[in-house]
Motif scaffolding. Structure first.
Motif, PDB file in Angstrom:
ATOM      1  N   PRO A  33       0.809  -1.225   0.000  1.00 21.76           N
ATOM      2  CA  PRO A  33       0.000   0.000   0.000  1.00 21.76           C
ATOM      3  C   PRO A  33       0.844   1.279   0.000  1.00 21.76           C
ATOM      4  CG  PRO A  33      -0.170  -1.147   2.103  1.00 21.76           C
ATOM      5  CD  PRO A  33       0.607  -2.016   1.213  1.00 21.76           C
ATOM      6  N   HIS A  34       2.027   1.239   0.610  1.00 20.33           N
ATOM      7  CA  HIS A  34       2.764   2.489   0.745  1.00 20.33           C
ATOM      8  C   HIS A  34       3.458   2.902  -0.523  1.00 20.33           C
ATOM      9  CE1 HIS A  34       1.671   2.455   4.843  1.00 20.33           C
ATOM     10  NE2 HIS A  34       2.198   1.235   5.014  1.00 20.33           N
ATOM     11  N   THR A  35       4.163   1.981  -1.113  1.00 17.57           N
ATOM     12  CA  THR A  35       4.918   2.373  -2.299  1.00 17.57           C
ATOM     13  C   THR A  35       4.079   2.376  -3.563  1.00 17.57           C
ATOM     14  OG1 THR A  35       5.660   0.098  -2.328  1.00 17.57           O
ATOM     15  CG2 THR A  35       7.220   1.738  -1.536  1.00 17.57           C
ATOM     16  N   PHE A  36       3.230   1.340  -3.742  1.00 14.87           N
ATOM     17  CA  PHE A  36       2.530   1.196  -5.015  1.00 14.87           C
ATOM     18  C   PHE A  36       1.575   2.352  -5.280  1.00 14.87           C
ATOM     19  CE2 PHE A  36      -0.688  -0.526  -7.883  1.00 14.87           C
ATOM     20  CZ  PHE A  36       0.125  -0.977  -8.900  1.00 14.87           C
ATOM     21  N   LEU A  37       0.839   2.751  -4.216  1.00 13.61           N
ATOM     22  CA  LEU A  37      -0.164   3.790  -4.423  1.00 13.61           C
ATOM     23  C   LEU A  37       0.405   5.202  -4.299  1.00 13.61           C
ATOM     24  CD1 LEU A  37      -3.416   2.448  -2.765  1.00 13.61           C
ATOM     25  CD2 LEU A  37      -2.837   2.656  -5.182  1.00 13.61           C
ATOM     26  N   GLU A  38       1.690   5.284  -4.054  1.00 19.06           N
ATOM     27  CA  GLU A  38       2.304   6.600  -3.958  1.00 19.06           C
ATOM     28  C   GLU A  38       2.116   7.336  -5.277  1.00 19.06           C
ATOM     29  OE1 GLU A  38       6.649   7.098  -3.310  1.00 19.06           O
ATOM     30  OE2 GLU A  38       5.975   6.835  -1.216  1.00 19.06           O
ATOM     31  N   ARG A  39       1.769   8.607  -5.169  1.00 19.63           N
ATOM     32  CA  ARG A  39       1.433   9.354  -6.363  1.00 19.63           C
ATOM     33  C   ARG A  39       2.564   9.326  -7.390  1.00 19.63           C
ATOM     34  NH1 ARG A  39      -1.359  15.209  -6.897  1.00 19.63           N
ATOM     35  NH2 ARG A  39       0.254  15.963  -8.290  1.00 19.63           N
ATOM     36  N   GLN A  40       3.767   9.406  -6.853  1.00 19.97           N
ATOM     37  CA  GLN A  40       4.878   9.457  -7.796  1.00 19.97           C
ATOM     38  C   GLN A  40       5.005   8.174  -8.601  1.00 19.97           C
ATOM     39  OE1 GLN A  40       8.948   9.748  -6.585  1.00 19.97           O
ATOM     40  NE2 GLN A  40       9.253   9.871  -8.808  1.00 19.97           N
TER      41      GLN A  40
END
Lengths: 321, 529
Positions: A33-40
């Motif tokens: 959830p933290h990295t994948f959905l990061e806007r960047q």
């Protein structure tokens, strides 16, 4: 025959790939959830694939006309290398450099046409040879070196974020998809390419100019590949003599997987769009999970084989019923 | 052994009580045929008489109904036999397509059986020697290393026959005195007239060696020249078995056609006098030459359906392709109304622009694209008529397509179905819709109801008859005599690349057409249309 079951099946077939894409997004969002959905991560995934999408569209055009152009990725490399050399070494204006690169794309398409249409060599053989010839030329003119330092105005036009963090290149992708979709479904020439690709004999006996249409498809395909080379130069700010070649298989995977959806059985713009982003999302998610680089090759190769097999089996079942 | 003793040879094979039923249709009814060693036996009959079914039973492709008997050298063989079993018994076939591989050498073709059955390595030297001896034995002066496609085309049937002899001998290698059977299915159909003699000599020499030869042919000249006896089939039954020396061409024609020929032709048809207005609005083909056509000139008046027929190789089946530019003509002019077009420069594109349309014989590989939809197939030649500002108007297109499928009664009435899901008759109607929307001045229809059921066939006939009332013309190239008699206003019969008799009015019956196809000397109506 046209019961609800049939209708559901055709719905699944039409939009299945979009659903699969959404599914992968949800899956990786849950796992990472933290990295994948990061806007960047999202914006870079969407934006970074413009080169691959355009190359896929180049193949959609030639495949629709029934030709395999395996020299498309080499044209991409040549186009970016020409821009890099003209702009950084010969200090030619960037706009002119781009024009020269596009003209070279047209020229390669014309030569492919001479070999395939006028002489009659099978397209896969002719373009396989052409691909090697072009790669040799690229190594020659570049001396095997990677070049960088292309004019920032091109880089700005391609990669600098503009809208909601999405770079202009994603805007180009959407524009190109709309254009290709319109040309293939609403322009007579797009329909004629489909007819020629499905049966040269029927097309000829209907009075279509089969040779000219095939030639045109090869020129258009090569031109679009050159455009993808321009985006490549803009994305990386330079050019290298080999890495573009690795995009050929992903592009074929995108085109064939795209042909299983939206308009099943036809190479089509929105299907290819969905296919490329589905594949890219899958690879992105897997690499966030820490899986190594080889997963790319594995994933693209498997996707190509599965896509072609699935559509073949579907057609066989349709003709059996 | 001299050929004159041929009659004294015992039969090589005898078929008795051969029947075959396909669904409700009886293709063969208790057929008996006996072929002796040393004889060339002709098998004759109109299309659909059961000749091919009989050949396919002999080659092990079909099984005969129970009760059939096969005797080989007087010994009863159990039926059904497989293709391999027939071959082992000394049966060897040359089919109409000859079965040669044009890109390979004569040697590779002649010895193909040895090559494919070689277990470990191919011993080329003895094979080459064997092929050379075989070719020399039958007087064929060809280099075994030459590629088939480089040889003059008339050499091909000869090579195919020589190969069949080789196969036959190899099957009986253990007993050199045994006699084999060579079955030839229209081997001369595509040969130029002046070269057929070579093949007939070859066939004769095979029989002179004591083998049995069964020759299927439509060409009575060849049958009379080379056979010893003939068997005539009609409607699945043997209607005549006679010695060639005791028969005449006229008698054979009567047997094949099934109606005694009336004395002198009845000239009841309308006078075909050309008028000035006919040339202004009609269609004129003059001096067409190319492929098997040597000279073909014809005038079609508006509202006329003219049939063209003949034997395979007579050129009747090339006329349509030459007119439409599918194949390049050597000479000729096509006049549509006041517009003249040299046929040596014709292309399908030009033909369509000149107001021509072609219904090709092979619906699914030449006429339509089976995996596309009905709508896409119909729209194919008319895309430009649906565009506004360069783009296709979907609604205009859908309306036009729906109008045509409705008018021609295509069922199911859903233009979005793929063409391949329709029945043959409906596919053919789609093909008609594809062209009729352009309102061609001349519709060339080659075998327009091939593979179409009876109901759809009647519908297509009435559609075509209705279409010409709008001032257009149809040229129908076909071997289907029923179709020609029912559909056409006049039928031209071609012989050896030229126009022969023209039948009209009361002469336009299935029997008269069949007789005129077989016998060039038969007079037709006085003036060609």
């Amino acid at each position: 025959m046209t019961g609800p079951e049939q209708r559901i099946r055709s719905l699944i077939q039409k939009y299945g790939l979009f659903a699969a894409w959404a599914g992968t997004i949800v899956l990786f969002a849950l796992v990472e959830p933290h990295t994948f959905l990061e806007r960047q991560n999202i914006t870079s995934t969407l934006s970074s694939q413009a080169v691959l999408v355009l190359l896929t569209y180049s193949l959609v055009v030639t495949l629709t006309a029934g030709e395999y152009d395996v020299s498309a990725a080499a044209v991409l490399t040549l186009s970016s290398m020409v821009i890099a050399i003209l702009n950084t070494e010969d200090h030619l204006n960037i706009a002119l450099s781009v024009l020269v690169a596009l003209a070279i794309g047209l020229l390669v398409g014309l030569v492919n046409g001479v070999i395939i249409v006028a002489i009659g060599v099978d397209s896969i053989i002719a373009t396989l040879g052409m691909s090697s010839v072009i790669s040799g030329l690229v190594l020659w003119i570049s001396g095997g070196n990677t070049l960088s330092g292309i004019s920032s105005s091109l880089v700005t036009l391609v990669v600098v974020p503009h809208i909601f963090g999405l770079s202009l290149s994603f805007v180009y992708v959407v524009a190109a998809t709309l254009l290709l979709w319109y040309a293939l479904s609403y322009l007579p020439v797009g329909r004629r390419l489909l007819y020629v690709g499905r049966s040269r004999e029927v097309s000829r006996l209907t009075g279509l100019r089969v040779g000219r249409l095939r030639w045109g498809a090869l020129v258009a395909g090569s031109f679009i590949a050159a455009v993808s080379g321009v985006l490549y130069a803009g994305t990386t700010g330079g050019a290298d003599p080999t890495s573009g070649l690795a995009l050929l298989l992903p592009a074929f995977a995108g085109a064939f997987l795209g042909a299983t959806t939206i308009q099943p059985g036809r190479f089509n713009a929105w299907g290819s769009f969905a296919a490329v982003y589905f594949l890219v999302t899958g690879i992105d998610g897997l690499s966030l999970l820490g899986i190594q680089v080889f997963v790319q090759d594995l994933f693209y190769g498997a996707a190509l084989i599965v896509a072609v097999s699935v559509s073949l089996l579907a057609r066989r079942r349709a003709s059996a019923s | 052994m001299p050929a004159a003793l041929g009659d004294s040879f015992p039969p090589v094979f005898e078929l008795r009580n051969i029947s075959k039923r396909f669904g409700g249709e009886q293709a063969l009814i208790s057929v008996d045929i006996e072929v002796r060693g040393g004889e060339v036996h002709g098998l004759l009959g109109p299309n659909g008489s059961g000749k091919s079914t009989l050949i396919k039973i002999l080659s092990g492709y079909h099984a005969a109904e129970p009760g059939a008997e096969l005797m080989i050298h007087g010994q009863r063989q159990p039926l059904p036999l497989t293709a391999t079993a027939f071959r082992r018994l000394g049966f060897s076939f040359v089919h109409q397509d000859l079965g040669l591989i044009p890109s390979l050498s004569v040697l590779e073709n002649v010895c193909i059986d040895d090559i494919v059955s070689a277990r470990w390595r191919i011993n080329w030297r003895p094979l080459a020697r064997q092929a050379r001896t075989l070719l020399a034995e039958f007087g064929l002066d060809v280099d075994p290393k030459a590629t088939i496609s480089e040889l003059p085309p008339w050499h091909r049937p000869l090579i195919a026959v020589v190969r069949a002899i080789g196969t036959m001998r190899a099957a009986m290698a253990d007993d050199p005195d045994r006699r084999g059977a060579l079955i030839l299915d229209e081997p001369t159909a595509r040969m130029p007239e002046d070269t057929v003699g070579h093949l007939l000599d070859l066939i004769r020499s095979v029989a002179d060696l004591g083998h049995a030869v069964l020759l299927v042919s439509h060409n009575l000249d060849e049958i009379l020249a080379v056979t010893d006896r003939v068997t005539v089939l009609r409607d699945g039954k043997v209607v005549g078995a006679l010695a060639t020396a005791e028969t005449s061409r006229a008698q054979l024609v009567d047997l094949i056609v099934g109606e005694p020929r009336s004395v002198g032709p009845a000239r009841i048809g309308p006078a075909a006098g050309p008028s000035a207005t006919a040339t202004a609005t009609g269609i004129e083909i003059s001096g067409l030459r190319g492929a098997a056509v040597r000279e073909f000139s014809l005038r079609l008046r508006p509202g006329e359906i003219v049939g063209v027929t003949g034997l395979v190789g007579s050129g009747f089946d090339d006329v349509g392709a030459l007119l439409f530019g599918d194949r390049r003509a050597a000479a000729g002019i096509l006049r549509v109304g006041e517009h003249a077009e040299p046929l040596s420069r014709m292309t399908p594109g030009r033909a369509v622009a000149a107001g021509l349309a072609l219904i090709p014989p092979d619906r699914l590989s030449q006429g339509c694209i089976p995996e596309l939809t009905v709508a896409e197939n119909i729209a194919m030649p008319a895309l430009h008529s649906f565009t506004a500002a360069g783009a296709i108007r979907r609604r205009t297109m859908d309306r036009q397509v729906a109008a045509w499928t409705g008018q021609l009664g295509v069922t199911p009435a859903n233009p979005e179905l793929t063409l391949s899901s329709l029945s043959g008759g409906n596919q053919q109607k789609v093909l008609l819709a594809k062209w009729l929307q352009l309102q061609p001045r001349l519709l060339i229809a080659i075998e327009p109801t091939q593979g179409v059921d009876v109901g759809a066939r009647a519908e297509i006939f009435s559609l075509l008859k209705d279409y010409v009332t709008h001032g257009c013309a149809i040229l129908c190239c076909s071997t289907d005599t029923d179709q020609l008699a029912e559909l056409c206003d006049a039928v031209c019969v071609m012989h050896a690349g030229r126009l022969g008799p023209v039948l009209r009015g009361a002469n336009l019956t299935r029997e008269r057409i069949a007789a005129a196809v077989l016998d060039p000397s038969l007079p037709g109506d006085a003036e060609p249309p």
